[in-house]
Design an enzyme around this catalytic site. Structure first.
Site, PDB file in Angstrom:
ATOM      1  N   GLY A 169      29.930 -14.960  -5.364  1.00  0.00           N
ATOM      2  CA  GLY A 169      28.606 -15.404  -4.896  1.00  0.00           C
ATOM      3  C   GLY A 169      28.166 -16.561  -5.779  1.00  0.00           C
ATOM      4  N   VAL A 176      36.981  -5.131  -5.141  1.00  0.00           N
ATOM      5  CA  VAL A 176      36.892  -4.339  -6.376  1.00  0.00           C
ATOM      6  C   VAL A 176      36.432  -2.935  -5.985  1.00  0.00           C
ATOM      7  CG1 VAL A 176      35.702  -4.107  -8.590  1.00  0.00           C
ATOM      8  CG2 VAL A 176      36.286  -6.397  -7.712  1.00  0.00           C
ATOM      9  N   GLU A 230      11.309 -15.517   6.039  1.00  0.00           N
ATOM     10  CA  GLU A 230      12.241 -16.594   6.435  1.00  0.00           C
ATOM     11  C   GLU A 230      12.972 -16.220   7.727  1.00  0.00           C
ATOM     12  OE1 GLU A 230      14.696 -17.742   2.999  1.00  0.00           O
ATOM     13  OE2 GLU A 230      13.267 -19.372   2.718  1.00  0.00           O
ATOM     14  N   ALA A 261      18.902 -16.750  -6.272  1.00  0.00           N
ATOM     15  CA  ALA A 261      20.069 -17.631  -6.414  1.00  0.00           C
ATOM     16  C   ALA A 261      19.826 -18.620  -7.556  1.00  0.00           C
ATOM     17  CB  ALA A 261      20.299 -18.380  -5.103  1.00  0.00           C
ATOM     18  N   LYS A 297      13.260 -27.975   0.393  1.00  0.00           N
ATOM     19  CA  LYS A 297      14.245 -26.884   0.536  1.00  0.00           C
ATOM     20  C   LYS A 297      15.644 -27.476   0.762  1.00  0.00           C
ATOM     21  CE  LYS A 297      14.638 -22.234   1.834  1.00  0.00           C
ATOM     22  NZ  LYS A 297      15.369 -21.778   0.686  1.00  0.00           N
TER      23      LYS A 297
END
Ligand code: FAD
Ligand code: NAD
Length: 407
Positions: free
Chosen positions: A12, A81, A170, A317, A379
């Site tokens: 990620g 994993v 969103e 993020a 954005k």
């Protein structure tokens, strides 16, 4: 001394940025770097709500790992994993195991369902490319089915979104733009479709600037979104959502509940024995959990405290990327024989939330509020800047959001 094995799990924001930064700062003979990820691609989680609504194709969101990771320096393994054996310095994969000298955990988030009955079984979540594509196809299937049954079923056209945090808001913003297109495509009258956003707190976007929250709600309501505020979701069944508001129990008939009401760190990390606090692992200032000097945690699995507010930083993020850049520098120090690690301090540059492709809200540079086009443009700048860091100009040109006048 042999080259240390650095194993990074999860590609990620946190995992892939650690790998990309390490491949630049370390030579091929300094360390053996291995990156493990479930899929052959990295995806931008921050765009998944667009994939789920069907306003952006998921191929724009995913990036082939081999396009950004230099495989002459980083060994990429596509695998899942299944366990971390920290006492033995091993990571267990579905198809083998890896020994490490240093481990970077970047396995990301999963939905927090708070034990609400029926959620796991019946609600959809915006967690990955696969879960987002499923939402898009499920909504389209229900539209297609609507006109192909002897009796029209309103529950096919009632879309309920749980939570009006940033993900919920969103997502309904994208849906508000997508629904008119779907109505045309499937011969469904627009006034039959309901988008209902259910939020337990006394306001949407709790804790965010009230003026911006009002702007967002007005923008979304004008495009047909209904809000149920102060409404706590209590149960989900195959074709119903139950919530409680003003001590009254209410129900909505629906085939589509999208749960966007909270996240926690990947439960695999907690199950591996790291001590967790609400699903995230508290880490020291150098991003290592207490008692594990060979393990770094980046992204949503890590819990770091904001000393000013005495509350954890929200998992974003923005922070995952900064943690990755920081961890790569600290790892390079360790590999080069230094034992002093720098402490991490997030540099929060603001928050911008989209309300569909044509509207947005945000606060940047401490207290500058943005609405409408300026927020939408900001954005896109943030998104393109990330792509630039990850894969340079070619990646921006391939995957970036370059149309600043898309209204
Ligand atoms: P993730 O992005 O969750 O990535 C984890 C990776 O690990 C994935 O590639 C996954 O496939 C892999 N993985 C998981 N389990 C395994 C396993 N067992 N084996 C192998 N691989 C595995 N934050 C912002 O700052 N700005 C935004 O605008 C924003 N928008 C968002 C919009 C949405 C719709 C959502 C859901 C979140 C948004 N966030 C935003 C939050 C942000 O996306 C997360 O904080 C961020 O994705 C966390 O990054 P990460 O590296 O920890 O993990
Ligand atoms: P969140 O925890 O921020 O919001 C969840 C919302 O769901 C809250 O408002 C909460 O009150 C509500 N809720 C919880 N239980 C409920 C129930 N039973 N019934 C009704 N409502 C309920 O989660 P999120 O929106 O998924 O965001 C996760 C993280 O990702 C956050 O850190 C967020 O800042 C980040 N994020 C950022 C952006 C952005 O910056 N543009 C976009 C999306 C997500």
């Amino acid at each position: 001394m042999k080259n240390p094995n650095i194993v990074i799990i999860g590609a990620g924001y946190g995992g892939i940025m650690t790998a990309v930064k390490l491949q630049k700062s370390l030579g091929a003979n300094d360390a053996n770097i291995t990156l493990v990820n479930k899929h052959s691609y990295h995806y931008q989680t921050t765009w998944l709500h667009e994939n789920a609504a069907g306003t952006l194709h998921h191929d724009r969101t995913r990036i082939a790992i081999k396009d950004v990771v230099d495989t002459s320096k980083v060994n990429f393994i596509q695998d899942t994993v299944t366990d971390i054996k920290a006492a033995d310095k091993k990571v267990i994969l579905e198809d083998g195991e890896l020994a490490y000298d240093y481990l970077v955990i970047g396995l990301g988030f999963e939905s927090a369902t708070f034990g609400i009955p029926g959620l796991k079984e019946h609600a959809y979540t915006i967690n990955s490319i696969n879960s987002s594509r499923l939402i898009r196809q499920h909504i389209e299937y229900n539209f297609a089915k609507y006109n192909n049954e002897p009796e029209k079923q309103q529950k096919r056209l009632n879309i309920v979104v749980g939570g009006a945090g940033f993900t919920g808001i969103e997502f309904v913003g994208e849906l508000a733009n997508r629904i008119p297109e779907l109505c045309k495509e499937y011969d469904v009258p627009r006034d039959k479709v309901r988008i209902i956003n259910v939020e337990a707190a006394p306001t949407a976007l709790p804790g965010f600037d009230p003026e911006l929250v009002e702007y967002a709600m007005n923008s979304l309501e004008a495009r047909g979104v209904e809000f149920k505020i102060g409404a706590m979701i209590k149960e989900v069944t195959e074709n119903k959502l139950v919530f409680e508001k003003d001590e009254q129990r209410e129900e909505i008939d629906t085939n589509t509940v999208v749960w966007a009401a909270g996240v926690r760190g990947n439960s695999l990390v907690e199950e591996a024995g790291f001590e967790a606090n609400r699903g995230r692992i508290p880490v020291r200032k150098d991003l290592r959990p207490e008692g594990y000097d060979d393990v770094f945690i980046v992204g949503d699995c890590a819990l770091i405290m904001n000393e000013e507010t005495e509350r954890p930083y929200p998992p974003t993020a923005q922070i995952a990327i900064q943690e990755a850049e920081h961890t790569a520098k600290n790892l390079a120090r360790l590999v080069k024989g230094e034992d002093h690690l720098e402490p991490f301090k997030p540099n929060i540059q603001g928050t911008v939330a989209s309300l569909g492709h044509n509207d947005a809200i945000g606060v940047v540079f401490d207290d500058k509020k943005l609405f409408g086009w300026s927020a939408t443009a900001m954005k896109k700048v943030i998104d393109n800047r990330y792509l630039l860091k990850l894969g340079g100009l070619p990646l921006v040109l391939k995957k970036g959001k370059l149309n600043f006048f898309n209204f």
